[in-house]
Scaffold this motif. Structure first.
Motif, PDB file in Angstrom:
ATOM      1  N   ASP A 220      -8.021   5.549  -4.414  1.00 35.97           N
ATOM      2  CA  ASP A 220      -6.635   5.441  -3.954  1.00 35.97           C
ATOM      3  C   ASP A 220      -6.596   5.682  -2.446  1.00 35.97           C
ATOM      4  O   ASP A 220      -6.488   6.820  -1.985  1.00 35.97           O
ATOM      5  CB  ASP A 220      -5.776   6.462  -4.709  1.00 35.97           C
ATOM      6  N   TYR A 223      -3.819   6.684   2.305  1.00 34.93           N
ATOM      7  CA  TYR A 223      -3.623   7.134   3.696  1.00 34.93           C
ATOM      8  C   TYR A 223      -4.613   6.472   4.659  1.00 34.93           C
ATOM      9  O   TYR A 223      -5.048   7.082   5.635  1.00 34.93           O
ATOM     10  CB  TYR A 223      -3.699   8.672   3.755  1.00 34.93           C
ATOM     11  N   SER A 258       3.914   2.265   1.220  1.00 34.30           N
ATOM     12  CA  SER A 258       4.955   3.278   0.939  1.00 34.30           C
ATOM     13  C   SER A 258       5.165   4.221   2.110  1.00 34.30           C
ATOM     14  O   SER A 258       6.291   4.539   2.464  1.00 34.30           O
ATOM     15  CB  SER A 258       4.567   4.101  -0.279  1.00 34.30           C
TER      16      SER A 258
HETATM   17  C1  LIG Z   1      -2.618   9.734  -2.980  1.00 32.20           C
HETATM   18  C2  LIG Z   1      -1.338   9.014  -3.198  1.00 32.20           C
HETATM   19  N1  LIG Z   1      -1.327   7.861  -3.875  1.00 32.20           N
HETATM   20  C3  LIG Z   1      -0.199   7.177  -4.112  1.00 32.20           C
HETATM   21  C4  LIG Z   1       1.017   7.659  -3.672  1.00 32.20           C
HETATM   22  C5  LIG Z   1       2.252   6.900  -3.968  1.00 32.20           C
HETATM   23  O1  LIG Z   1       2.042   5.566  -3.722  1.00 32.20           O
HETATM   24  P1  LIG Z   1       3.079   4.422  -4.113  1.00 32.20           P
HETATM   25  O2  LIG Z   1       4.377   4.758  -3.519  1.00 32.20           O
HETATM   26  O3  LIG Z   1       2.448   3.206  -3.538  1.00 32.20           O
HETATM   27  O4  LIG Z   1       3.143   4.344  -5.615  1.00 32.20           O
HETATM   28  C6  LIG Z   1       1.071   8.864  -2.974  1.00 32.20           C
HETATM   29  C7  LIG Z   1       2.358   9.414  -2.539  1.00 32.20           C
HETATM   30  O5  LIG Z   1       2.500  10.559  -2.203  1.00 32.20           O
HETATM   31  C8  LIG Z   1      -0.136   9.562  -2.738  1.00 32.20           C
HETATM   32  O6  LIG Z   1      -0.154  10.721  -2.084  1.00 32.20           O
END
Ligand SMILES: Cc1ncc(COP(=O)(O)O)c(C=O)c1O
Length: 429
Positions: A220, A223, A258
């Motif tokens: 994921d 960032y 996001s």
């Molecule tokens: C590690 C991580 N992945 C995904 C998300 C959320 O992503 P999305 O809004 O694309 O679903 C966040 C939000 O805080 C996050 O910290």
């Protein structure tokens, strides 16, 4: 002047007098009627406002075609070309490996789990038919990841997160179990510690030889471009690393805009090997005809290349950086010298991770709540909400104003000092 709060080296009388002073300090803060919420890492209104001109990119007269793809109708199910290029640039991978689908990367992660659970990855038995399915969870980590696997009844196995990534000796050992089907990672500016995986850790992940050939790392990269400083951390690109190690199908990578544009109204993507992507597309095709391509078009025109993304993120950093500085300064001034208290100084991302002495985290959160500051619950960054040593806390500096943040950090430090001093007293019996 920075006080050194070295409770361990105080004599009993001095410690008692200090606890009395700290209790009075907390009581005084309580009397101020503070009410602040630092629980979640949302961008501040100032940050979100930076993307307002995105809303002017399209109007009723705009050409809604993108390099031959019609964004105004059904079709082009895997994303319009310019949006794929944008998300590939953010992730640093080839655009041919990317599907842009919807507004939330967490949604796509959930879709990938559904795919593995219901249909099975690349002809393997659906995970839902297996007696035991386990996921590795570098911890502290992202609570929503752990909640997702828990939701499917998947066993979350905590793995210690070190300064350069997960404990890879342990990961290499654990993937020898065929029931271990995946691992959650946030490889850059990790949520919550802010660390970035070292090249060596990325290479060791790329070299993994799991017993289960349907094991996938859920990479994921939320960032990827969220630097706070001019010089950000560099993350080794994972698909390139996998190619160098012989090219296994090992990783699903995710990202979204996001925390670049509008949370909840951005665009999100998954990247995978060609064979994995074709496999995922079979499930995605059942799920939808296509995603919101008008929003893709808006984003791709607003952020036409990586340079535009970087320029935008530099403006975001100008809003965020002072908030991180407040947190670091407060922790430095408020908690220096206390045994077993430490915190990260991330160069990007959204969080600062605090580690106190064993048995301190729940007490700090509860005392902060009494005084009027809501923190992310203690344990939230561990699978099942259970931090075995009750010592990790996540500080989310992005949403409050600088004044609110400074007030909240005063409360945090005062509460942490008192809890640590009381723990020292208890330790002496
Ligand atoms: C590690 C991580 N992945 C995904 C998300 C959320 O992503 P999305 O809004 O694309 O679903 C966040 C939000 O805080 C996050 O910290």
């Amino acid at each position: 002047m920075i006080m050194a709060w070295d409770f361990a080296s105080m004599g009993n009388e001095e410690l008692e007098a200090t606890i009395e002073r700290l209790e009075a300090e907390v009581a005084e803060l309580k009397s101020k009627g503070i009410s602040l919420d630092m629980a979640r890492g949302k961008p501040s209104p100032e940050q979100v406002d930076l993307s307002r001109s995105l809303l002017d990119v399209l109007d009723a007269t705009s050409d809604l075609h993108d390099e031959g793809a019609d964004a105004a109708n059904y079709g082009v199910p895997w994303g319009i070309p310019s949006a794929k290029r944008l998300m590939a640039a953010i992730m640093g991978c080839p655009e041919g490996q990317v599907v842009v689908a919807g507004a939330s990367s967490l949604n796509i992660q959930f879709d990938c789990l559904v795919h593995a659970w219901v249909r099975g990855i690349r002809g393997h038995a659906p995970w839902g038919t297996l007696e035991r399915v386990a996921f590795l969870c570098p911890s502290p980590g992202y609570d929503r990841h752990f909640a997702m696997t828990e939701h499917f009844g998947i066993e979350n196995i905590p793995v210690p997160l070190e300064g350069d990534g997960p404990d890879m000796d342990m990961v290499e050992e654990l993937v020898r179990d065929p029931a271990v089907k995946g691992m959650w990672v946030v490889p850059k500016y990790q949520n919550p510690t802010g660390i970035t995986f070292s090249d060596e850790v990325v290479r060791r992940i790329a070299r993994l030889e799991p017993a289960a050939s349907d094991f996938r790392v859920f990479w994921d990269n939320a960032y990827a471009v969220h630097d706070l400083l001019d010089e950000g951390d560099e993350l080794l690109e994972v698909f390139g690393a996998i190619d160098e190690e012989g090219g296994r199908d090992l990783v699903y990578e995710f990202a979204s805009t996001s925390k670049i544009t509008f949370p909840g109204s951005g665009i999100a993507a998954v990247a995978a090997s060609a064979a994995d992507l074709a496999d995922l597309e079979e499930t995605f095709a059942i799920e939808r005809v296509c995603a919101d391509k008008v929003n893709m078009l808006r984003h791709a025109r607003y952020l036409p290349d990586l340079a535009a993304v970087r320029a935008h993120m530099a403006r975001e950093a100008e809003v965020l950086r002072p908030r991180f500085e407040v947190v670091e300064r407060s922790l430095e001034e408020g908690l220096s010298g206390i045994e077993d208290c430490s915190w990260g100084t991330p160069r990007g991302g959204y969080f600062v991770s605090f580690r106190g002495p064993e048995g301190s985290a729940k007490a700090i959160v509860s005392l902060c709540r009494e005084v009027g500051v809501t923190l992310t619950p203690a344990g939230a960054t561990w699978p099942g909400g259970e931090d075995p040593k009750d010592r990790d806390l996540r500080i989310a500096p992005s949403y409050p104003t600088l004044e609110e943040l400074s007030a909240a950090m005063d409360v945090f430090c005062a509460c942490a000092r008192l809890v640590c001093a009381r723990l020292e007293r208890r330790g002496r019996g």
